[in-house]
Design a protein around this motif. Structure first.
Motif, mmCIF file in Angstrom:
data_model
loop_
_atom_site.group_PDB
_atom_site.id
_atom_site.type_symbol
_atom_site.label_atom_id
_atom_site.label_comp_id
_atom_site.label_asym_id
_atom_site.label_seq_id
_atom_site.Cartn_x
_atom_site.Cartn_y
_atom_site.Cartn_z
ATOM 1 N N VAL A 38 0.882 -1.302 -0.216
ATOM 2 C CA VAL A 38 -0.002 0.098 0.095
ATOM 3 C C VAL A 38 0.923 1.191 -0.077
ATOM 4 C CG1 VAL A 38 -1.564 1.300 1.517
ATOM 5 C CG2 VAL A 38 -2.116 -1.179 1.152
ATOM 6 N N VAL A 39 1.930 1.431 0.897
ATOM 7 C CA VAL A 39 2.808 2.292 0.985
ATOM 8 C C VAL A 39 3.309 2.570 -0.225
ATOM 9 C CG1 VAL A 39 4.666 3.378 2.149
ATOM 10 C CG2 VAL A 39 2.963 2.402 3.568
ATOM 11 N N PHE A 40 4.268 1.635 -0.763
ATOM 12 C CA PHE A 40 5.230 1.859 -1.939
ATOM 13 C C PHE A 40 4.229 2.295 -3.297
ATOM 14 C CE2 PHE A 40 8.369 -0.336 0.754
ATOM 15 C CZ PHE A 40 9.162 0.592 0.339
ATOM 16 N N GLY A 41 3.158 1.289 -3.318
ATOM 17 C CA GLY A 41 2.162 1.522 -4.273
ATOM 18 C C GLY A 41 1.668 3.107 -4.509
ATOM 19 N N ALA A 42 1.297 3.480 -3.364
ATOM 20 C CA ALA A 42 0.715 4.913 -3.346
ATOM 21 C C ALA A 42 1.841 6.099 -3.567
ATOM 22 C CB ALA A 42 0.110 5.114 -1.834
ATOM 23 N N PHE A 43 3.025 5.870 -3.238
ATOM 24 C CA PHE A 43 4.107 6.815 -3.385
ATOM 25 C C PHE A 43 4.307 6.665 -4.929
ATOM 26 C CE2 PHE A 43 5.058 6.950 1.228
ATOM 27 C CZ PHE A 43 4.989 8.339 1.377
ATOM 28 N N SER A 44 4.322 5.374 -5.539
ATOM 29 C CA SER A 44 4.431 5.217 -6.933
ATOM 30 C C SER A 44 3.798 5.885 -7.664
ATOM 31 C CB SER A 44 4.592 3.832 -7.248
ATOM 32 O OG SER A 44 4.838 3.635 -8.566
ATOM 33 N N ILE A 45 2.279 5.633 -7.362
ATOM 34 C CA ILE A 45 1.290 6.440 -8.223
ATOM 35 C C ILE A 45 1.163 7.850 -8.175
ATOM 36 C CG2 ILE A 45 -1.398 6.693 -8.382
ATOM 37 C CD1 ILE A 45 -1.413 3.539 -7.719
ATOM 38 N N ALA A 46 1.377 8.505 -6.796
ATOM 39 C CA ALA A 46 1.474 9.786 -6.416
ATOM 40 C C ALA A 46 2.570 10.476 -7.283
ATOM 41 C CB ALA A 46 1.884 10.094 -5.140
ATOM 42 N N THR A 47 3.954 9.660 -7.420
ATOM 43 C CA THR A 47 4.975 10.147 -8.223
ATOM 44 C C THR A 47 4.708 10.102 -9.488
ATOM 45 O OG1 THR A 47 6.419 9.362 -6.448
ATOM 46 C CG2 THR A 47 7.598 10.147 -8.546
ATOM 47 N N ILE A 48 4.250 9.322 -10.333
ATOM 48 C CA ILE A 48 3.908 9.124 -11.788
ATOM 49 C C ILE A 48 2.975 10.208 -12.001
ATOM 50 C CG2 ILE A 48 2.646 7.920 -13.323
ATOM 51 C CD1 ILE A 48 4.049 5.250 -12.042
ATOM 52 N N THR A 53 1.596 15.637 -14.601
ATOM 53 C CA THR A 53 0.973 16.990 -14.287
ATOM 54 C C THR A 53 2.143 18.196 -14.420
ATOM 55 O OG1 THR A 53 0.797 16.671 -11.994
ATOM 56 C CG2 THR A 53 -0.889 16.144 -13.108
ATOM 57 N N THR A 54 3.134 17.802 -13.854
ATOM 58 C CA THR A 54 4.168 18.968 -13.779
ATOM 59 C C THR A 54 4.981 19.018 -14.971
ATOM 60 O OG1 THR A 54 5.649 17.723 -12.336
ATOM 61 C CG2 THR A 54 4.034 19.158 -11.291
ATOM 62 N N ALA A 58 11.264 16.443 -9.804
ATOM 63 C CA ALA A 58 11.345 17.319 -8.555
ATOM 64 C C ALA A 58 11.062 18.765 -9.062
ATOM 65 C CB ALA A 58 12.451 17.005 -7.991
ATOM 66 N N PRO A 59 10.469 19.450 -8.313
ATOM 67 C CA PRO A 59 10.264 20.984 -8.499
ATOM 68 C C PRO A 59 11.538 21.554 -8.305
ATOM 69 C CG PRO A 59 9.154 20.349 -6.312
ATOM 70 C CD PRO A 59 9.546 19.047 -7.116
ATOM 71 N N THR A 60 11.683 22.872 -9.464
ATOM 72 C CA THR A 60 12.895 23.436 -9.374
ATOM 73 C C THR A 60 12.996 24.580 -8.346
ATOM 74 O OG1 THR A 60 12.155 24.594 -11.149
ATOM 75 C CG2 THR A 60 13.171 22.724 -11.629
ATOM 76 N N GLY A 61 11.979 25.043 -7.875
ATOM 77 C CA GLY A 61 11.811 26.300 -7.105
ATOM 78 C C GLY A 61 12.132 27.615 -7.715
ATOM 79 N N HIS A 62 11.830 27.529 -9.132
ATOM 80 C CA HIS A 62 11.648 28.821 -9.970
ATOM 81 C C HIS A 62 10.417 29.579 -9.785
ATOM 82 C CE1 HIS A 62 15.360 27.038 -12.268
ATOM 83 N NE2 HIS A 62 15.761 28.024 -11.550
#
Length: 62
Positions: A38-48, A53-54, A58-62
């Protein structure tokens, strides 16, 4: 993208562990494998979703 693929691979391995430990009737291991799935699957889906979407990693901070 490497992070999301790695997390997804770990989630798949946890799913295999769930099936294997259910056959052995080792329910404590099933619980830990299910929680990890559950934990690794959720983080994987959230990262994808974040990458889609972005439009990048990782965000660049600009």
């Amino acid at each position: 993208m490497f992070l999301s693929i790695t997390l997804l691979l770990v989630a798949v391995l946890c799913a295999v562990a769930i099936v294997r430990e259910l056959r052995k009737k080792n329910f404590i291991a099933v619980g830990f494998a299910a929680l990890s799935f559950v934990v690794f699957g959720a983080f994987s889906i959230a990262t994808i979703i974040s990458i889609i979407t972005t439009g990048g990693g990782a965000p660049t901070g600009h």
